[in-house]
Design a protein around this motif. Structure first.
Motif, short mmCIF file in Angstrom:
data_model
loop_
_atom_site.label_atom_id
_atom_site.label_comp_id
_atom_site.label_asym_id
_atom_site.label_seq_id
_atom_site.Cartn_x
_atom_site.Cartn_y
_atom_site.Cartn_z
N LYS A 266 -18.37 18.60 38.56
CA LYS A 266 -17.45 17.46 38.52
C LYS A 266 -18.19 16.15 38.72
O LYS A 266 -17.97 15.16 38.00
N ARG A 267 -19.13 16.12 39.68
CA ARG A 267 -19.87 14.89 39.95
C ARG A 267 -20.84 14.56 38.81
O ARG A 267 -21.04 13.39 38.48
N LEU A 268 -21.43 15.58 38.21
CA LEU A 268 -22.35 15.33 37.10
C LEU A 268 -21.62 14.77 35.89
O LEU A 268 -22.07 13.80 35.26
N LEU A 269 -20.48 15.35 35.55
CA LEU A 269 -19.73 14.89 34.38
C LEU A 269 -19.14 13.50 34.60
O LEU A 269 -18.92 12.75 33.65
N ALA A 270 -18.89 13.16 35.87
CA ALA A 270 -18.33 11.84 36.18
C ALA A 270 -19.41 10.77 36.31
O ALA A 270 -19.08 9.57 36.38
N HIS A 271 -20.68 11.18 36.31
CA HIS A 271 -21.75 10.20 36.49
C HIS A 271 -21.81 9.27 35.28
O HIS A 271 -21.74 9.71 34.13
N PRO A 272 -21.95 7.97 35.51
CA PRO A 272 -21.93 7.02 34.38
C PRO A 272 -23.06 7.23 33.38
O PRO A 272 -22.94 6.82 32.22
N ASP A 273 -24.15 7.89 33.79
CA ASP A 273 -25.28 8.09 32.89
C ASP A 273 -25.32 9.50 32.29
O ASP A 273 -26.32 9.87 31.68
N PHE A 274 -24.25 10.26 32.44
CA PHE A 274 -24.29 11.65 31.96
C PHE A 274 -24.63 11.72 30.47
O PHE A 274 -25.53 12.47 30.06
N ASP A 275 -23.96 10.94 29.66
CA ASP A 275 -24.15 11.03 28.21
C ASP A 275 -25.50 10.46 27.75
O ASP A 275 -25.91 10.70 26.62
N ALA A 276 -26.17 9.74 28.64
CA ALA A 276 -27.46 9.16 28.26
C ALA A 276 -28.62 10.14 28.43
O ALA A 276 -29.74 9.85 28.00
N HIS A 277 -28.37 11.28 29.06
CA HIS A 277 -29.43 12.25 29.31
C HIS A 277 -29.36 13.40 28.30
O HIS A 277 -28.28 13.90 27.99
N ASP A 278 -30.51 13.82 27.84
CA ASP A 278 -30.62 14.90 26.86
C ASP A 278 -30.67 16.24 27.61
O ASP A 278 -31.71 16.61 28.18
N LEU A 279 -29.57 16.96 27.60
CA LEU A 279 -29.49 18.27 28.25
C LEU A 279 -29.50 19.41 27.23
O LEU A 279 -29.12 20.54 27.55
N SER A 280 -29.95 19.12 26.04
CA SER A 280 -29.84 20.08 24.95
C SER A 280 -30.68 21.34 25.17
O SER A 280 -30.45 22.35 24.51
N ALA A 281 -31.65 21.31 26.10
CA ALA A 281 -32.47 22.50 26.36
C ALA A 281 -31.70 23.56 27.14
O ALA A 281 -32.13 24.72 27.19
N LEU A 282 -30.57 23.18 27.77
CA LEU A 282 -29.82 24.14 28.59
C LEU A 282 -29.30 25.28 27.73
O LEU A 282 -28.58 25.07 26.75
N GLU A 283 -29.66 26.49 28.12
CA GLU A 283 -29.21 27.69 27.42
C GLU A 283 -28.08 28.39 28.16
O GLU A 283 -27.15 28.91 27.55
N LEU A 284 -28.17 28.42 29.50
CA LEU A 284 -27.18 29.11 30.32
C LEU A 284 -26.94 28.34 31.59
O LEU A 284 -27.85 28.10 32.38
#
Length: 528
Positions: A266-284
């Motif tokens: 919840k805190r990560l998705l609400a962070h104002p910079d969430f969409d600015a970070h590339d998390l595409s490596a996450l598999e699981l």
């Protein structure tokens, strides 16, 4: 072989680490902040710690406690104790000095690895216990003088003496449950169980870069850490969770795996910079520790990359369900189906198995799996309480949770047995009412508890946190909910709160929330 099958045979963790050191010695095994430990160095230091423990008089089966935050020395001490065939006891840094002292006495620890970062009061406790010869104390730390003192102690084990051969029946760890009454119970896991659990296929790989941010004493951290170590991946440990730092680390380190509790998502998705970070490596990405709200799961599927797995289970093992959310978007209100190789079902109030064709009937969740604790340390009565035996005498674990299965075999959790509200002789499940409350556009968080009622014995009360900027009329919200639920479920009132008390892993602390309303009510002893 199914992807979640346990492997055959027993390969102790020291042997796995030795194998990784030989095959990928310079690859990073652990990272904490900017400090790293490769497999070859980890293997050497684990051996040094194990031999230093033997020089201190530690014998197989002795308990070695660890108290501190994530650090490379913590990792070395953890696996070094395992290599010495000692039983590791990770202690919660958040506990009071009185509780910590009681836990050390309960597990009969012979030695305590203590990080000065745990605080002055804890350091004073360690000094006093060492002075009284209650146990040996070795200081370690993330940096500074404690790290130097620890390195000197570790050097006393720099010999080539052979280490004792581990057995699958060795006690691997004692993890103390959060505990709602009295002293927390010590959950004993055996080495063979931990190795088999960590070596399951389909979760971690040798290429895994697992980012973990929950406390190192928590099974939420230990389980994925062991899974990553078993496969030879890289563990990236955070000393303290911070949403912005987590996002930066995940992007910078190209994290492939993580385990978080719902409040962290919840805190990560609400962070104002969430969409600015590339998390595409996450598999699981996995979630555990507490039930997750339906809307939060939906938001994860919209915005969070990779496979998302909700894990429901007990630290004691036995009961285990997985919800592969992207594969079953129509089942987000559930915690999934029983994990492969396990069995999960319901029992009624008399302890009899609920027939599987009785879809929608509520009962206590009970299960059995290949990954179960040996028992509670020195608590035979508590061990007996959690166990349920079938007609063939096979041991299952009672969860203390009330749930119901749908026609497709997906489990929905309703409440803890101790939290069920009995109003006018009817069972009222808080989860049903909380789900309705959380559908309201102005509600951020909600908890339903039972409070005294002269007419019904107890009655449901909603404690609600409004969304930022929202103005909630408690009476109007109560009427809105009551228009959507059955007569016996109706809320007696709604009270507003600025926040709701939750545990370190995000579980609502219902006992504490109820306490002001039941000043003279005895707290029942419920297992687990």
């Amino acid at each position: 072989m199914n992807s979640t099958d346990p492997p055959r045979g027993f390969s102790p963790f020291p042997a796995l680490i030795a194998s990784h050191a030989q095959l990928r010695g310079t690859a990073t095994a652990f990272r904490v902040d900017e400090q790293t430990l490769d497999w070859a160095t980890l293997h050497a230091r684990v051996g040094h710690v194990a031999r230093a423990l033997e020089r201190c008089g530690l014998a197989p089966g002795d308990r070695v406690a660890l108290l501190g935050g994530a650090s490379l020395p913590y990792v070395e001490c953890f696996f070094g104790a395992v290599a010495a065939r000692a039983c590791v006891v990770p202690l919660p840094v958040s506990a009071s000095v009185e509780t910590l002292q009681a836990l050390l006495a309960d597990c009969d620890a012979r030695l305590l690895f203590l990080d000065p970062g745990a605080g002055d009061a804890v350091m004073d406790m360690g000094t006093r216990l060492a002075r009284e010869s209650a146990l040996q104390v070795v200081h370690f730390g993330h940096d500074g003088a404690a790290t130097q003192a620890y390195a000197a102690w570790r050097a006393s084990g720099e010999t080539h003496a052979a280490l004792p051969a581990a057995s699958a029946e060795d006690p691997f760890n004692i993890i103390y449950s959060s505990g709602t009454t009295g002293l927390p119970k010590g959950i004993v896991h055996l080495h063979g169980m931990r190795q088999a659990q960590a070596s399951r296929k389909g979760l971690f790989t040798p290429q895994a870069r697992t980012l973990l941010s929950t406390p190192v004493y928590s099974n939420t951290t230990i389980m994925p850490m062991l899974g990553t170590v078993a496969q030879g991946g890289t563990c990236i440990l955070m000393r303290k969770f911070d949403a912005g730092r987590f996002l930066a680390l995940a992007a910078e380190q190209r994290a492939t795996h993580t385990m978080l509790v719902p409040v962290q998502y919840k805190r990560l998705l609400a962070h104002p910079d969430f969409d600015a970070h590339d998390l595409s490596a996450l598999e699981l990405s996995q979630s555990t520790g507490a039930p997750m709200e339906l809307d939060l799961k939906r938001e994860i599927l919209r915005r969070w990359p990779g496979r998302f797995l909700e894990v429901y289970g007990l630290t004691e093992g036995g009961v285990s369900c997985f919800l592969d959310a992207r594969a079953h978007p129509d089942k987000l209100g559930t915690v999934g189906r029983p994990a492969f190789g396990g069995e999960v079902f319901l029992i009624d109030e008399s302890g009899r198995r609920v027939p599987p064709d009785r879809v929608g009937v509520a009962g206590e969740v009970v299960g059995r799996s290949p990954f179960m604790m040996a028992g509670y340390h020195n608590r035979p009565e508590a061990t007996a309480q959690i166990r349920w035996y079938d007609e063939q005498g096979a041991v299952h674990h009672r969860s203390g949770d009330i749930g119901r299965f749908d026609a497709d075999g997906f489990l929905t959790l309703l409440d803890r047995i101790k939290d069920v509200i009995i109003s006018g002789g009817h069972n009222v499940y808080a989860a049903d009412l909380e789900a309705v409350l959380l559908r309201h556009a102005d509600v951020q968080d909600a908890a339903v508890i039972g409070v005294p009622s002269p007419d019904w014995g107890e009655t449901p009360l909603a404690l609600v946190t409004p969304r930022a900027g929202a103005q909630i009329d408690p009476g109007a919200l109560r009427d809105w909910v009551n228009a959507q639920v059955g007569k016996t479920q109706r809320l007696s009132a709604v009270e507003l709160r600025t926040e709701l008390l939750r545990s370190a892993v995000g579980k609502l602390s219902k006992k504490e929330l109820r306490a002001p309303y039941w000043p003279s009510r005895p707290t029942p002893e419920v297992s687990p």
